[in-house]
Write an enzyme that holds these catalytic residues in place. Structure first.
Site, PDB file in Angstrom:
ATOM      1  N   GLY A  21       3.997  -1.500  -2.289  1.00  0.00           N
ATOM      2  CA  GLY A  21       3.384  -0.877  -4.033  1.00  0.00           C
ATOM      3  C   GLY A  21       3.457   0.903  -3.038  1.00  0.00           C
ATOM      4  N   GLY A  25       0.930   6.598  -5.829  1.00  0.00           N
ATOM      5  CA  GLY A  25       0.209   6.804  -5.748  1.00  0.00           C
ATOM      6  C   GLY A  25      -0.202   6.250  -4.583  1.00  0.00           C
ATOM      7  CE  LYS A  50       7.664   5.482 -11.473  1.00  0.00           C
ATOM      8  NZ  LYS A  50       7.336   6.717 -11.217  1.00  0.00           N
ATOM      9  CG  LEU A  77       6.105  -7.743  -2.902  1.00  0.00           C
ATOM     10  CD1 LEU A  77       5.169  -5.947  -2.238  1.00  0.00           C
ATOM     11  CD2 LEU A  77       7.528  -8.548  -2.151  1.00  0.00           C
ATOM     12  CE1 TYR A 186      -7.883  -2.992 -10.417  1.00  0.00           C
ATOM     13  CE2 TYR A 186      -9.553  -2.934  -9.576  1.00  0.00           C
ATOM     14  CZ  TYR A 186      -8.768  -2.487  -9.299  1.00  0.00           C
ATOM     15  OH  TYR A 186      -8.125  -1.606  -8.673  1.00  0.00           O
ATOM     16  CE  LYS A 190      -7.515  -4.740  -6.882  1.00  0.00           C
ATOM     17  NZ  LYS A 190      -6.306  -4.398  -5.706  1.00  0.00           N
ATOM     18  CB  ILE A 227      -7.125   5.876  -6.912  1.00  0.00           C
ATOM     19  CG1 ILE A 227      -7.571   5.409  -6.086  1.00  0.00           C
ATOM     20  CG2 ILE A 227      -6.382   7.192  -6.038  1.00  0.00           C
ATOM     21  CD1 ILE A 227      -6.926   4.397  -5.073  1.00  0.00           C
TER      22      ILE A 227
END
Length: 330
Positions: A21, A25, A50, A77, A186, A190, A227
């Site tokens: 990633g 960001g 990118k 991935l 989400y 995590k 973020i």
């Protein structure tokens, strides 16, 4: 009077860091700041355009451009075999040596209320936020811990003298510890990542004891709050109003600040790294089996946990009250 000498537990000068990633960001900014500290940087993402833009930005920060090396690899991935391919390709590029540091930053969020979230997004969230890190961890740990292991017919045996500790770094979230309405797709991903980190940390201690002459592997997890990125703007376009109300206390941070605080935490030797004081306090309230860092640090965390355990009763009560009020009104 003695002079306090800071010991850097995360030296990267001359070492190779792979960042998933890494084209945008937090991952992109981590790559830039590590390049400024002398690291060789490889970034991995799906978007090739990118990636090309990102590696140029990172390379511009090189402190020793004549010796530092930079590379990018395009990969999805969410497919387990892609992590194996990436490690193999980076190892070949890196003169037969696996990367010294792997930092998993890939992931995304779609903050909508549970029954408004398509099942396909619930699944893809687990794929992008959890399984990308799990697959990469599996691939790199096999390369580090079983150097005789062969990928696609080629040996991954290192040809250089043993380096200092290797580092596997996951990027979780404040929501690993405390979640609220709107993050059903989400927060569990995590939380799962935090649990994986705890498990692997114990297993790495086992390998370190069994092979004291080999480079040890240290597990770290970063827990940022909001973020400010392009993805954050996209999230706010689908985010429920109640979710916005409940997270009003989160002021958010730029990618530059998050990367800086994350790296500082790693350099100071932390395994569980928070980027805000609030996240640190909430983390201490729910550590449980995640306690790491030795007796004194664990004792201090337990003291904070006792205090925060009481505070969180009122925090949760306040959020539940806001949720009921919003539900009644809308």
């Amino acid at each position: 009077m003695g002079v306090f000498m800071f010991q850097n537990h995360f030296p990267v000068k001359g070492r190779t860091v792979l960042i998933t990633g890494g084209s945008k960001g937090m991952g992109l900014e981590v790559g830039r700041q590590l390049a400024e500290k002398g690291a060789n940087v490889v970034i991995v993402a799906r978007d090739l355009s990118k990636l090309e833009e990102g590696i140029k930005y990172i390379q511009e920060g090189a402190v020793s451009p004549e010796t530092q090396r930079f590379h990018h690899v395009g990969a999805d991935l969410t497919a387990p075999e892609e992590s194996v391919r990436v490690i193999f390709e980076v190892t070949e590029w890196n003169d037969g040596n696996a990367p010294d540091v792997v930092w998993c930053c890939a992931g995304s969020s779609h903050p909508t209320l549970f029954i408004d979230t398509p099942v396909s997004i619930l699944k893809s969230s687990m794929d992008s936020n959890y399984f990308t890190s799990l697959y990469m961890a599996h691939a790199i740990l096999k390369a580090w811990l079983r150097p005789e292991h062969k990928a696609q017919g080629q040996s991954l045996v290192s040809t250089r003298s043993p380096p200092p500790s290797r580092h596997l770094i996951f990027t979780a979230s404040f929501l690993s510890f405390f979640t609220f309405a709107g993050y059903s797709s989400y927060s569990p991903t995590k939380a799962a990542l935090r649990s994986l980190s705890d498990t692997l940390s114990q297993e790495m201690n086992m390998y370190a004891t069994a092979n004291p002459q080999a480079p040890s592997v240290r597990l770290h997890t970063i827990f940022p709050a909001s973020i400010f990125t392009e993805s954050y703007k996209a999230e706010n376009r689908v985010k429920s109003d109640i979710t916005k109300i409940l997270e009003e206390g989160d002021e958010g941070q730029t990618t530059t600040v998050v990367a800086q605080k994350s790296i500082q935490g790693l350099e100071s030797g932390q395994e569980l790294v928070t980027t805000t004081t609030l996240t640190r306090l909430v983390m201490c309230s729910v550590l449980g089996g995640s306690l790491r860092g030795g007796f004194l640090k664990a004792l201090m965390d337990c003291f904070v946990a006792g205090f925060m355990g009481i505070v969180m009763i009122f925090v949760r009560g306040d959020m539940d009250s806001k949720a009921r009020k919003w539900g009644k009104q809308y």
